[in-house]
Structures are given as C-alpha cells and as structure tokens.
Design an enzyme around this catalytic site. Sequence first.
Site, PDB file in Angstrom:
ATOM      1  N   LYS A 119      38.850  36.482  44.545  1.00  0.00           N
ATOM      2  CA  LYS A 119      39.379  35.404  45.383  1.00  0.00           C
ATOM      3  C   LYS A 119      39.811  35.952  46.742  1.00  0.00           C
ATOM      4  O   LYS A 119      39.920  37.161  46.927  1.00  0.00           O
ATOM      5  CB  LYS A 119      40.555  34.722  44.666  1.00  0.00           C
TER       6      LYS A 119
HETATM    7  C1  LIG Z   1      36.782  27.422  38.975  1.00  0.00           C
HETATM    8  C2  LIG Z   1      37.610  28.442  38.275  1.00  0.00           C
HETATM    9  N1  LIG Z   1      38.582  28.051  37.432  1.00  0.00           N
HETATM   10  C3  LIG Z   1      39.352  28.943  36.788  1.00  0.00           C
HETATM   11  C4  LIG Z   1      39.192  30.294  36.974  1.00  0.00           C
HETATM   12  C5  LIG Z   1      40.056  31.240  36.212  1.00  0.00           C
HETATM   13  O1  LIG Z   1      40.847  32.038  37.042  1.00  0.00           O
HETATM   14  P1  LIG Z   1      41.606  33.320  36.464  1.00  0.00           P
HETATM   15  O2  LIG Z   1      40.611  34.430  36.376  1.00  0.00           O
HETATM   16  O3  LIG Z   1      42.688  33.598  37.476  1.00  0.00           O
HETATM   17  O4  LIG Z   1      42.163  32.947  35.149  1.00  0.00           O
HETATM   18  C6  LIG Z   1      38.200  30.759  37.834  1.00  0.00           C
HETATM   19  C7  LIG Z   1      38.013  32.189  38.035  1.00  0.00           C
HETATM   20  O5  LIG Z   1      37.027  32.658  38.537  1.00  0.00           O
HETATM   21  C8  LIG Z   1      37.389  29.812  38.515  1.00  0.00           C
HETATM   22  O6  LIG Z   1      36.414  30.195  39.341  1.00  0.00           O
END
Ligand SMILES: Cc1ncc(COP(=O)(O)O)c(C=O)c1O
Length: 390
Positions: free
Chosen positions: A181
């Site tokens: 990110k």
């Molecule tokens: C659209 C979306 N939702 C949720 C997540 C989950 O994020 P995290 O890895 O911080 O749990 C991601 C991670 O890439 C994502 O791209």
Amino acid sequence: MRLPITRPFFGPEELRAVQLPLESEWVVQGPFVQQFEDRFAAFTGAGHAIATSSCTTALHLAVVALGLRPGDEVIVPGFTWVSTANVVEYVGATPVFCDIDLATFNVDVDQIEELVTERTVGIIPVHLFGLCADLDPILALAKRRDLWVLEDAACALGAWYHGRHAGTLGVAGAFSFHPRKSITTGEGGMLTTADPELAGLWRSLRDHGASRSDHLRHRDAGSFLLSEYNHLGFNFRMTDIQGALGCAQMDRADWILERRRELAALYDEELAGLGWLVPPHVPDGYVHGYQAYVCLFSPESATPQNVEMLHERRNELMLRLGEEGIATRQGTHSPVLTGYYAERYGLRPEAFPNSVAGDRLSLALPLFPQMTEQDQTFVVEALARAFASV
Ligand SMILES: Cc1ncc(COP(=O)(O)O)c(C=O)c1O
C-alpha cells in the site's frame, strides 16, 4: 536493471520513529497509535479513526459491530482480495458476489440491486487499486433497501470521490498498511467512521472487549485493577512500534501520493499509443490514489471463449518482463475462482465474466515513489519488446 513491483519509502525519520517506543519501553498500543489515528482522521476527514492489526481485522471488527450474523447476506465484488468476502464468512454470513465493471475494476452498480434479497443486510464496495467505487448509486440503493455500506478502502489512501475521501461515505471504511500500500506499517489497518458510538465499540472490540485501553489504565490511578469486559472482543491491536512508523509515514503521505500520481500520468501518456494494454480509467469527479497501476491486457476484447488464451499470452508477457528485471503482478484475484468459494457456493465463472477477465488479464506495473522517468521509459519499451514476442 531490477524493478520490483513496489518499494516502501523509508528514511532516517522512519528509523528514528521506530526507536522511540523502544526507548520509552511502551510497545503495545499506546500514544503513537493514538497519534497515528488522529493524523489519519484529519487526513481523510473522518470523525474517528481506529487502528487495527490489518485491514482484514478492521473489516472483521466492522461486520461484528454491525451485527452481521448467520443467515445474513452481504454483497461483495467478484474481483477483490479474498478478505472482503472472508470477513463475511468468519461470522457465518454469506457473501453474494457481484460482477465488476472492467473499465474501473470496481463493482458494477447496475448489477447490485438484482442480488438484493430479504436476507441482504449490507454491501461492501471495494475501492480497488485506489479508485473509488461509484458510491452515489450504491448509497442510494442502500438507503432504499435499508442496508449498510462498509467501504473496503484497503487500497484507497488518497482516493477521493466528488470531493470526499474514501472511507467517509459509508458507515465505515477499512484501510490497509501492508507494504503493497502507499504508506505502510508492515502490517496494519484503520477503521474510519463518523459514528462515535460505533467508534467506541470498535475501540473496545479490538482490545478483547475492554472498557479502557491498557495505556489509559496504566497511566491512571488504580491501574492495579483490570478494565471491564462487556463484549466478546478480539486482540486486533496495532503495536506502538507500528503506530510510530505510521506517524512518520503520514508526514510523507502527501508527497508519496503526489509522486504516485505523477508517475501514473507519465505511464498514461507513454502507454496511450500501445493499443493492446488499457491503462487505468479515472472517471470525472474521482481522484485516483494509485495504490497500484493496473492495466488490462487487451489485444482483443475478452470473451468466455478467448479469455484463457489471452491469459496465457499475458502470462508469457509477464515472464518476458521478468527476464528483463521488471516485476509485474496480476492486479488481484477473483474470489469466485478460489477453491473455497467455488466449491462452497458452486459458483460458475460464466456468471462473473468481468471478474474472471480481471483475474486473468489484469497487469500491475512497477509503481513506487523512488522510480525515475528513465525506469518508466525502460518499462514501456520492454512492454513493447515483450508484446512483439507473445
Ligand atoms: C481490497 C482489499 N481488501 C482487503 C485487503 C486486506 O488487507 P490486509 O492485508 O491489511 O489485511 C487487501 C489487501 O491487499 C485488499 O487489497
């Protein structure tokens, strides 16, 4: 030349930031997490920001506090990271997949309403790759059918929709600080909301259901007594080491986002002539955050008949780019194609042609603030060379 898909941007400020909690010896959720939350709320314009251990745990907390339970249905896009659907499953409810619009990679708002049943309680639109989903019609439909809208804003720092930041339009937004990110805390997440009651509940739920955080309890008189525990909570806390890193990253957020936009604009310009690769589309009234620069491999329009053949060609292209030292990735995956969801719900790929095309034909190019114009020109030239041989 070696170009990774992304690189976090860390300087001496980040190195110093992570030392501070170590020096203070307070390393669990504490003052730096609080500072990071305040900075994040101010940046997005959200009333409240609640830090968590990841975006997945933020989404999980969100659906628990919204009262999601077995038998309920929630509409989610068919092209998104699997967490969006998983959090619905975690509480025994059912994710109902909606196909996407290939022009934006976001949920196709024209298809949502027909999926609403008497069991539907909410919609989780995703702002994929940093472009907001078309929220106005989604919010209007939600109001008409009495549904909540939880924004999966994992990728959406710096994403604006008609003047409002992602995560401030639905009942809540959930952000990610994974290293893919724009700003990162290693792992980490943030919930944003305008609702003070929900914010209070989320603060408690992320911390085992405690009525008061450890930091407040230790600071105040009477710290020998534990808090009260009136909710079934979780340990979804962010550490203060991550919080301090998050603060240092917030100091750079404007610059990082600006730099990503500059690089994206240069890609847009240089890729415009290729014809077989569709760059990201930004509708009027939207500001793209460019968490990733994701194109569609499209030497011809995808159909259920040719999508696998095009998929092979895209993969061949990615292999050739890899041989030149350029990392690429598929944009994200389609949960409807994963073994778990396909088997559990007997999903047929033909019902989600655009989600399948996103999975099979999306192509993310390297994008990170340290990239130079030369790096980008190299990528664009390598793309042309690679395409000539697939
Ligand atoms: C659209 C979306 N939702 C949720 C997540 C989950 O994020 P995290 O890895 O911080 O749990 C991601 C991670 O890439 C994502 O791209």
